[in-house]
Design a protein around this motif. Structure first.
Motif, mmCIF file in Angstrom:
data_model
loop_
_atom_site.group_PDB
_atom_site.id
_atom_site.type_symbol
_atom_site.label_atom_id
_atom_site.label_comp_id
_atom_site.label_asym_id
_atom_site.label_seq_id
_atom_site.Cartn_x
_atom_site.Cartn_y
_atom_site.Cartn_z
ATOM 1 N N PRO A 254 8.147 43.284 65.416
ATOM 2 C CA PRO A 254 7.507 42.355 64.498
ATOM 3 C C PRO A 254 7.469 40.935 65.067
ATOM 4 O O PRO A 254 8.304 40.566 65.904
ATOM 5 N N SER A 255 6.511 40.170 64.650
ATOM 6 C CA SER A 255 6.515 38.746 64.962
ATOM 7 C C SER A 255 6.559 38.003 63.639
ATOM 8 O O SER A 255 5.949 38.417 62.666
ATOM 9 N N GLY A 256 7.310 36.944 63.617
ATOM 10 C CA GLY A 256 7.394 36.175 62.396
ATOM 11 C C GLY A 256 8.538 36.555 61.499
ATOM 12 O O GLY A 256 8.765 35.931 60.471
ATOM 13 N N ARG A 257 9.256 37.605 61.881
ATOM 14 C CA ARG A 257 10.368 38.045 61.041
ATOM 15 C C ARG A 257 11.190 39.070 61.803
ATOM 16 O O ARG A 257 10.682 39.707 62.731
ATOM 17 N N THR A 258 12.424 39.246 61.392
ATOM 18 C CA THR A 258 13.226 40.334 61.953
ATOM 19 C C THR A 258 13.148 41.524 61.011
ATOM 20 O O THR A 258 12.725 41.413 59.859
ATOM 21 N N PHE A 259 13.568 42.672 61.520
ATOM 22 C CA PHE A 259 13.587 43.868 60.703
ATOM 23 C C PHE A 259 14.835 43.943 59.827
ATOM 24 O O PHE A 259 14.966 44.851 59.018
ATOM 25 N N SER A 260 15.746 43.022 60.009
ATOM 26 C CA SER A 260 16.999 43.082 59.252
ATOM 27 C C SER A 260 16.715 43.109 57.749
ATOM 28 O O SER A 260 15.920 42.334 57.248
ATOM 29 N N CYS A 261 17.387 44.013 57.078
ATOM 30 C CA CYS A 261 17.323 44.155 55.622
ATOM 31 C C CYS A 261 16.022 44.787 55.130
ATOM 32 O O CYS A 261 15.756 44.795 53.937
ATOM 33 N N TYR A 262 15.231 45.334 56.011
ATOM 34 C CA TYR A 262 13.967 45.937 55.588
ATOM 35 C C TYR A 262 13.869 47.381 56.090
ATOM 36 O O TYR A 262 14.501 47.749 57.059
ATOM 37 N N ALA A 263 13.048 48.166 55.413
ATOM 38 C CA ALA A 263 12.775 49.522 55.853
ATOM 39 C C ALA A 263 11.507 49.520 56.710
ATOM 40 O O ALA A 263 10.607 48.708 56.510
ATOM 41 N N VAL A 264 11.455 50.405 57.676
ATOM 42 C CA VAL A 264 10.310 50.521 58.576
ATOM 43 C C VAL A 264 9.868 51.977 58.619
ATOM 44 O O VAL A 264 10.693 52.884 58.669
ATOM 45 N N GLY A 265 8.586 52.177 58.590
ATOM 46 C CA GLY A 265 8.049 53.529 58.646
ATOM 47 C C GLY A 265 7.048 53.704 59.767
ATOM 48 O O GLY A 265 6.459 52.737 60.245
ATOM 49 N N TRP A 266 6.894 54.952 60.186
ATOM 50 C CA TRP A 266 5.844 55.329 61.136
ATOM 51 C C TRP A 266 4.900 56.291 60.421
ATOM 52 O O TRP A 266 5.344 57.215 59.718
ATOM 53 N N PHE A 267 3.618 56.068 60.626
ATOM 54 C CA PHE A 267 2.573 56.935 60.108
ATOM 55 C C PHE A 267 1.661 57.322 61.270
ATOM 56 O O PHE A 267 1.711 56.702 62.341
ATOM 57 N N ARG A 268 0.817 58.304 61.040
ATOM 58 C CA ARG A 268 -0.181 58.657 62.056
ATOM 59 C C ARG A 268 -1.460 59.100 61.370
ATOM 60 O O ARG A 268 -1.442 59.579 60.233
ATOM 61 N N GLN A 269 -2.551 58.931 62.105
ATOM 62 C CA GLN A 269 -3.855 59.331 61.581
ATOM 63 C C GLN A 269 -4.652 60.020 62.680
ATOM 64 O O GLN A 269 -4.979 59.394 63.690
ATOM 65 N N ALA A 270 -4.920 61.278 62.476
ATOM 66 C CA ALA A 270 -5.731 62.046 63.407
ATOM 67 C C ALA A 270 -7.199 61.895 63.035
ATOM 68 O O ALA A 270 -7.524 61.589 61.882
ATOM 69 N N PRO A 271 -8.092 62.117 63.981
ATOM 70 C CA PRO A 271 -9.528 61.989 63.684
ATOM 71 C C PRO A 271 -9.941 62.878 62.518
ATOM 72 O O PRO A 271 -9.628 64.065 62.484
ATOM 73 N N GLY A 272 -10.629 62.279 61.570
ATOM 74 C CA GLY A 272 -11.116 63.032 60.435
ATOM 75 C C GLY A 272 -10.087 63.364 59.383
ATOM 76 O O GLY A 272 -10.382 64.078 58.425
ATOM 77 N N LYS A 273 -8.874 62.864 59.542
ATOM 78 C CA LYS A 273 -7.808 63.168 58.590
ATOM 79 C C LYS A 273 -7.256 61.888 57.980
ATOM 80 O O LYS A 273 -7.448 60.797 58.493
ATOM 81 N N GLU A 274 -6.564 62.064 56.880
ATOM 82 C CA GLU A 274 -5.931 60.915 56.235
ATOM 83 C C GLU A 274 -4.667 60.516 56.996
ATOM 84 O O GLU A 274 -4.063 61.320 57.707
ATOM 85 N N ARG A 275 -4.282 59.277 56.807
ATOM 86 C CA ARG A 275 -3.050 58.805 57.417
ATOM 87 C C ARG A 275 -1.871 59.503 56.747
ATOM 88 O O ARG A 275 -1.823 59.616 55.528
ATOM 89 N N GLU A 276 -0.941 59.951 57.573
ATOM 90 C CA GLU A 276 0.198 60.686 57.028
ATOM 91 C C GLU A 276 1.518 60.100 57.497
ATOM 92 O O GLU A 276 1.621 59.532 58.585
ATOM 93 N N PHE A 277 2.507 60.276 56.655
ATOM 94 C CA PHE A 277 3.847 59.795 56.954
ATOM 95 C C PHE A 277 4.474 60.598 58.080
ATOM 96 O O PHE A 277 4.295 61.809 58.172
ATOM 97 N N VAL A 278 5.235 59.902 58.929
ATOM 98 C CA VAL A 278 5.926 60.568 60.033
ATOM 99 C C VAL A 278 7.438 60.414 59.896
ATOM 100 O O VAL A 278 8.177 61.393 59.915
ATOM 101 N N ALA A 279 7.899 59.169 59.770
ATOM 102 C CA ALA A 279 9.338 58.931 59.699
ATOM 103 C C ALA A 279 9.596 57.535 59.144
ATOM 104 O O ALA A 279 8.719 56.673 59.193
ATOM 105 N N ALA A 280 10.808 57.335 58.637
ATOM 106 C CA ALA A 280 11.184 56.020 58.125
ATOM 107 C C ALA A 280 12.660 55.778 58.403
ATOM 108 O O ALA A 280 13.443 56.720 58.560
ATOM 109 N N ILE A 281 13.028 54.505 58.433
ATOM 110 C CA ILE A 281 14.409 54.135 58.712
ATOM 111 C C ILE A 281 14.754 52.880 57.934
ATOM 112 O O ILE A 281 13.900 52.010 57.720
ATOM 113 N N LYS A 282 16.008 52.782 57.498
ATOM 114 C CA LYS A 282 16.476 51.556 56.871
ATOM 115 C C LYS A 282 17.040 50.620 57.927
ATOM 116 O O LYS A 282 17.403 51.034 59.021
ATOM 117 N N TRP A 283 17.126 49.352 57.572
ATOM 118 C CA TRP A 283 17.530 48.335 58.531
ATOM 119 C C TRP A 283 18.887 48.613 59.152
ATOM 120 O O TRP A 283 19.168 48.216 60.278
#
Length: 129
Positions: free
Chosen positions: A24-53
């Motif tokens: 991130p720029s402008g902030r640290t990840f401390s105290c926040y949750a972060v997630g990863w998503f992915r989007q394949a061609p022709g498909k909706e964006r889907e959840f992959v993984a998440a982590i707490k700070w």
């Protein structure tokens, strides 16, 4: 405003590994949750993984569980997604996202796009068979 930058995508063969990173720029990840998503061609964006700070709480989609590891490096202020045994169906643009406010609830509640406030531009992962 928080800007997220993903890196580490590329073209690999089935069975290979990749490590994606999000910073991130402008902030640290401390105290926040972060997630990863992915989007394949022709498909909706889907959840992959998440982590707490803290890095101790993680949550994965069934499609990547056992093959992927999400981790947070507070010293480097980055979140990584290590993906192993990649499959052609993992081909997608991968996005990281974070929330605007501190989150203390379960990560199982953070698997929708609307649960996140800031998004990166994405990094392409292509897995050839």
């Amino acid at each position: 405003q928080v800007q997220l930058v993903e890196s580490g995508g590329g073209l690999v063969q089935a069975g290979d590994s990749l490590r994606l990173s999000c910073a991130p720029s402008g902030r640290t990840f401390s105290c926040y949750a972060v997630g990863w998503f992915r989007q394949a061609p022709g498909k909706e964006r889907e959840f992959v993984a998440a982590i707490k700070w803290s890095g101790r709480d993680t949550y994965y989609a069934d499609s990547v569980k056992g093959r992927s590891t999400i981790s947070m490096d507070n010293a480097k202020n980055t979140v990584s997604l290590q993906m192993n045994s990649l499959k052609p169906e993992d081909t997608a643009v991968y996005y990281c996202a974070t929330r605007n406010l501190y989150y203390s609830g379960p990560l199982t509640a953070l698997r929708r796009e609307r649960d996140y406030d800031f998004w990166g531009q994405g990094t392409q992962v292509t897995v050839s068979s």
